[in-house]
Scaffold this motif. Structure first.
Motif, PDB file in Angstrom:
ATOM      1  N   LEU A 169      41.567  90.504  81.570  1.00 55.99           N
ATOM      2  CA  LEU A 169      41.612  89.329  80.699  1.00 55.99           C
ATOM      3  C   LEU A 169      40.832  88.157  81.293  1.00 55.99           C
ATOM      4  CD1 LEU A 169      45.328  89.472  79.512  1.00 55.99           C
ATOM      5  CD2 LEU A 169      43.299  89.953  78.136  1.00 55.99           C
ATOM      6  N   LEU A 170      40.933  87.979  82.611  1.00 56.75           N
ATOM      7  CA  LEU A 170      40.182  86.902  83.255  1.00 56.75           C
ATOM      8  C   LEU A 170      38.682  87.102  83.092  1.00 56.75           C
ATOM      9  CD1 LEU A 170      42.134  86.330  86.591  1.00 56.75           C
ATOM     10  CD2 LEU A 170      41.794  84.664  84.761  1.00 56.75           C
ATOM     11  N   GLN A 171      38.204  88.320  83.314  1.00 54.57           N
ATOM     12  CA  GLN A 171      36.776  88.577  83.201  1.00 54.57           C
ATOM     13  C   GLN A 171      36.276  88.420  81.769  1.00 54.57           C
ATOM     14  OE1 GLN A 171      36.632  92.432  85.591  1.00 54.57           O
ATOM     15  NE2 GLN A 171      34.719  91.465  86.187  1.00 54.57           N
ATOM     16  N   MET A 172      37.116  88.796  80.819  1.00 52.51           N
ATOM     17  CA  MET A 172      36.658  88.803  79.427  1.00 52.51           C
ATOM     18  C   MET A 172      36.760  87.439  78.759  1.00 52.51           C
ATOM     19  SD  MET A 172      38.108  92.495  78.079  1.00 52.51           S
ATOM     20  CE  MET A 172      37.248  92.406  76.505  1.00 52.51           C
ATOM     21  N   PHE A 173      37.735  86.631  79.154  1.00 48.33           N
ATOM     22  CA  PHE A 173      38.003  85.416  78.385  1.00 48.33           C
ATOM     23  C   PHE A 173      37.894  84.110  79.166  1.00 48.33           C
ATOM     24  CE2 PHE A 173      40.362  88.853  76.199  1.00 48.33           C
ATOM     25  CZ  PHE A 173      39.659  88.824  74.999  1.00 48.33           C
ATOM     26  N   VAL A 174      37.596  84.186  80.465  1.00 48.68           N
ATOM     27  CA  VAL A 174      37.385  82.968  81.245  1.00 48.68           C
ATOM     28  C   VAL A 174      35.917  82.902  81.634  1.00 48.68           C
ATOM     29  CG1 VAL A 174      37.996  81.691  83.327  1.00 48.68           C
ATOM     30  CG2 VAL A 174      39.738  83.028  82.121  1.00 48.68           C
ATOM     31  N   PRO A 175      35.195  81.820  81.312  1.00 44.73           N
ATOM     32  CA  PRO A 175      33.775  81.722  81.652  1.00 44.73           C
ATOM     33  C   PRO A 175      33.548  81.893  83.151  1.00 44.73           C
ATOM     34  CG  PRO A 175      34.402  79.953  80.155  1.00 44.73           C
ATOM     35  CD  PRO A 175      35.670  80.639  80.567  1.00 44.73           C
ATOM     36  N   TYR A 176      32.423  82.463  83.480  1.00 45.03           N
ATOM     37  CA  TYR A 176      32.121  82.802  84.869  1.00 45.03           C
ATOM     38  C   TYR A 176      32.222  81.599  85.802  1.00 45.03           C
ATOM     39  CZ  TYR A 176      29.341  83.873  89.000  1.00 45.03           C
ATOM     40  OH  TYR A 176      28.908  83.998  90.292  1.00 45.03           O
ATOM     41  N   HIS A 177      31.686  80.438  85.388  1.00 50.23           N
ATOM     42  CA  HIS A 177      31.655  79.297  86.305  1.00 50.23           C
ATOM     43  C   HIS A 177      33.059  78.813  86.659  1.00 50.23           C
ATOM     44  CE1 HIS A 177      31.899  77.250  82.360  1.00 50.23           C
ATOM     45  NE2 HIS A 177      32.467  76.255  83.018  1.00 50.23           N
ATOM     46  N   ARG A 178      34.053  79.127  85.800  1.00 50.22           N
ATOM     47  CA  ARG A 178      35.444  78.800  86.124  1.00 50.22           C
ATOM     48  C   ARG A 178      36.103  79.940  86.896  1.00 50.22           C
ATOM     49  NH1 ARG A 178      37.265  76.251  80.284  1.00 50.22           N
ATOM     50  NH2 ARG A 178      35.930  74.397  80.384  1.00 50.22           N
ATOM     51  N   TYR A 179      35.841  81.151  86.468  1.00 51.10           N
ATOM     52  CA  TYR A 179      36.433  82.318  87.088  1.00 51.10           C
ATOM     53  C   TYR A 179      36.002  82.441  88.554  1.00 51.10           C
ATOM     54  CZ  TYR A 179      37.587  87.311  87.600  1.00 51.10           C
ATOM     55  OH  TYR A 179      38.103  88.502  88.020  1.00 51.10           O
ATOM     56  N   VAL A 180      34.700  82.230  88.814  1.00 43.66           N
ATOM     57  CA  VAL A 180      34.186  82.384  90.168  1.00 43.66           C
ATOM     58  C   VAL A 180      34.774  81.323  91.099  1.00 43.66           C
ATOM     59  CG1 VAL A 180      32.118  80.916  89.988  1.00 43.66           C
ATOM     60  CG2 VAL A 180      32.081  82.912  91.463  1.00 43.66           C
ATOM     61  N   VAL A 219      32.701  87.423  74.780  1.00 40.59           N
ATOM     62  CA  VAL A 219      32.858  88.847  74.488  1.00 40.59           C
ATOM     63  C   VAL A 219      32.019  89.269  73.294  1.00 40.59           C
ATOM     64  CG1 VAL A 219      34.499  90.626  73.805  1.00 40.59           C
ATOM     65  CG2 VAL A 219      35.161  88.927  75.510  1.00 40.59           C
ATOM     66  N   ASN A 220      31.988  88.473  72.240  1.00 43.10           N
ATOM     67  CA  ASN A 220      31.236  88.837  71.042  1.00 43.10           C
ATOM     68  C   ASN A 220      29.731  88.876  71.278  1.00 43.10           C
ATOM     69  OD1 ASN A 220      33.510  89.123  69.405  1.00 43.10           O
ATOM     70  ND2 ASN A 220      33.572  86.917  68.944  1.00 43.10           N
ATOM     71  N   ASP A 221      29.273  88.119  72.267  1.00 45.52           N
ATOM     72  CA  ASP A 221      27.839  88.050  72.539  1.00 45.52           C
ATOM     73  C   ASP A 221      27.376  89.154  73.481  1.00 45.52           C
ATOM     74  OD1 ASP A 221      25.331  86.868  72.195  1.00 45.52           O
ATOM     75  OD2 ASP A 221      25.534  85.712  74.054  1.00 45.52           O
ATOM     76  N   ALA A 222      28.293  89.808  74.187  1.00 48.44           N
ATOM     77  CA  ALA A 222      27.918  90.865  75.134  1.00 48.44           C
ATOM     78  C   ALA A 222      28.965  91.978  75.069  1.00 48.44           C
ATOM     79  CB  ALA A 222      27.802  90.295  76.547  1.00 48.44           C
ATOM     80  N   ARG A 223      29.114  92.566  73.889  1.00 49.75           N
ATOM     81  CA  ARG A 223      30.184  93.543  73.677  1.00 49.75           C
ATOM     82  C   ARG A 223      30.029  94.776  74.563  1.00 49.75           C
ATOM     83  NH1 ARG A 223      30.875  93.440  67.037  1.00 49.75           N
ATOM     84  NH2 ARG A 223      31.504  91.236  66.887  1.00 49.75           N
ATOM     85  N   GLY A 224      28.808  95.277  74.675  1.00 42.05           N
ATOM     86  CA  GLY A 224      28.590  96.460  75.510  1.00 42.05           C
ATOM     87  C   GLY A 224      28.950  96.208  76.961  1.00 42.05           C
ATOM     88  N   PHE A 225      28.553  95.049  77.479  1.00 42.80           N
ATOM     89  CA  PHE A 225      28.820  94.679  78.861  1.00 42.80           C
ATOM     90  C   PHE A 225      30.327  94.646  79.125  1.00 42.80           C
ATOM     91  CE2 PHE A 225      29.748  91.172  81.865  1.00 42.80           C
ATOM     92  CZ  PHE A 225      29.069  91.622  82.985  1.00 42.80           C
ATOM     93  N   TYR A 226      31.070  93.963  78.278  1.00 39.76           N
ATOM     94  CA  TYR A 226      32.514  93.859  78.489  1.00 39.76           C
ATOM     95  C   TYR A 226      33.237  95.170  78.190  1.00 39.76           C
ATOM     96  CZ  TYR A 226      32.123  88.861  79.302  1.00 39.76           C
ATOM     97  OH  TYR A 226      31.806  87.649  79.844  1.00 39.76           O
ATOM     98  N   ALA A 227      32.649  95.986  77.304  1.00 34.84           N
ATOM     99  CA  ALA A 227      33.242  97.296  77.029  1.00 34.84           C
ATOM    100  C   ALA A 227      33.202  98.178  78.272  1.00 34.84           C
ATOM    101  CB  ALA A 227      32.503  97.978  75.881  1.00 34.84           C
ATOM    102  N   ILE A 228      32.110  98.077  79.040  1.00 30.95           N
ATOM    103  CA  ILE A 228      32.002  98.864  80.272  1.00 30.95           C
ATOM    104  C   ILE A 228      33.070  98.426  81.267  1.00 30.95           C
ATOM    105  CG2 ILE A 228      30.493  99.523  82.183  1.00 30.95           C
ATOM    106  CD1 ILE A 228      28.143  98.646  80.268  1.00 30.95           C
TER     107      ILE A 228
END
Length: 433
Positions: free
Chosen positions: A146-157, A343-352
């Motif tokens: 959930l963190l990877q999919m729904f929290v923007p990288y600059h906050r997550y990192v 998630v909607n902009d990079a569905r394949g990436f998050y699906a992996i």
């Protein structure tokens, strides 16, 4: 009273602002990559080295440090100079079969490694909290997903960087035990052991854990992510004006991150050598078993520090494992990728990412042992690492790829030495015993 004026809210905001300004928040991908290298399965490997051979495996860490730092530096430079990740660079410079084979094996190895990591985290969480390990494993899996999919990288990192502090637990463990430092120094420089099949297997495991293919893809892609997160920042090939500053930052960030990782691994080997090996406990299969065995020997304090360290690095290692595979396959397929995208902009990436961690969770309920999964992950990584390192060295040596920023002779020499060491390790691993 207005809630915005509440003392606790103001205090929290003040703490948040101070944390954002802390030097740690400005450190690049090197630190996270280094900590991810000491994931729970890595801790199990280092613990086995210390438990089985005592101080006589400490020498592996000083040898591994320059080699791992050189390879990761090449990957970081490649991402920052070209503006694309490792898989995209391989795609543009080599036949498709090279990339397809590497990415397929990487995805399988990463999924098996995640399975071993989350199993160890679940076991440790059960030891500490008493809650069922399978329930805790599921919580860790869905939490990181959930963190990877729904929290923007600059906050997550930002939170990942603060989690790197958890590695200090292994230095603190040594406070709780007596360490014969003079003997440690002698055995680090002059080990005593017979290089038989058992010793070779441990050496192979240590180097295979330290120099891992998933870290190559992750660091190159995270340099691209960091570049994209900064306004006006472009690949050095297109805008070389910041080259001196950026390459110096990468050099400092990567070598310091790998040093942090390497010193921590040294401390884990040392902590288990001075406790488990000294007490005759020489067979450790998991990181959780190492933590549990420490309890009666080193006390509650050392046990808790060791256990909490496993959870901390696991929360970093699992996203790195899943993310590296997602970057590799997305770049190979030409899909949109990046943890900064929604998630909607990079569905394949998050699906992996989702498939990797959920498949790893499924392994916990299958007849496959997590330790068997870890073994096959190590085998696959050993097979993939050597040709992949050759490819990386070739890429960073080409002016057609790197322009004026080809790798230095120093890095290239260290890269070939690392390749030779990993090649010998892979051969030793595949030989019958």
């Amino acid at each position: 009273m207005n809630i915005d004026q509440a003392p606790c809210v103001n205090a929290f905001r003040g703490l948040w602002e101070r944390l954002k300004e802390h030097p740690l928040s400005r450190i690049g991908p090197g630190l996270i990559t280094g900590v991810a290298d000491d994931d729970p399965s890595g801790i199990a490997t280092y613990s086995q080295a210390g438990a089985q051979f005592g101080f006589n495996m400490l020498w592996t860490m000083p040898l591994a440090f320059p080699l791992m730092a050189a390879v990761q530096s090449m990957c970081a430079n490649l991402g920052r100079v070209t503006g694309i990740g490792l898989a995209a660079n391989i795609k543009s410079a080599f036949p498709p079969i090279v990339l397809r084979g590497v990415v397929l094996l990487l995805l399988v190895a990463n999924t098996l490694n995640i399975a071993a990591d989350v199993a160890a985290m679940g076991e440790v969480a059960e030891l500490v909290s008493g809650v069922d390990r399978h329930l805790m494993t599921a919580c860790f899996v869905f939490g990181t997903l959930l963190l990877q999919m729904f929290v923007p990288y600059h906050r997550y990192v930002f939170f990942l960087k603060w989690l790197t502090v958890s590695l200090l637990a292994y230095a603190a463990v040594l406070i709780a035990v007596d360490v014969p430092w003079s003997q440690v120094a002698v055995r680090t420089l002059w080990p005593r052991f017979t290089l038989d099949a058992n010793a070779a297997a441990v050496v192979v495991g240590v180097f295979g854990t330290t120099i891992s293919p998933y870290l190559f893809f992750w660091q190159a892609s995270e340099e691209v992510e960091d570049m994209a997160a900064r306004r006006g920042s472009e690949a050095l090939l297109r805008d070389p004006r910041s080259a001196v500053v950026e390459l110096r930052r990468i050099r400092w960030d990567t070598w310091s991150g790998m040093l942090y990782s390497d010193v921590t691994a040294y401390f884990i080997i040392l902590a288990t050598a001075v406790t488990l090996h000294a007490a005759g406990v020489t067979d450790i299969s998991t990181a959780a078993q190492a933590a549990s065995a420490l309890r009666p020997l080193a006390g509650e304090f050392a046990y808790l520090l060791f256990a909490l360290g496993i959870l901390g690095v696991g929360l970093i290692g699992v996203p790195v494992l899943a993310g590296s595979g997602a970057y590799a396959l997305s770049e190979a397929m030409g899909w949109k990728e990046g943890l900064e995208r929604n998630v909607n902009d990079a569905r394949g990436f998050y699906a992996i990412i989702a498939v990797s961690v959920l498949a790893a969770l499924g392994i916990q309920y299958s007849p496959i042992s997590p330790m068997k999964a870890l073994f096959w992950s190590a085998v696959i990584n050993g097979v993939v690492a050597v040709p992949l390192m050759v490819v990386i060295i070739m890429l960073v040596s080409k002016k057609s790829v790197m322009g004026a920023f080809t790798a230095s002779r120093f890095l290239i020499v260290l890269g070939w030495i690392a390749t030779a060491v990993m090649g010998a390790a892979a051969v030793a691993m595949l030989l019958p015993r």
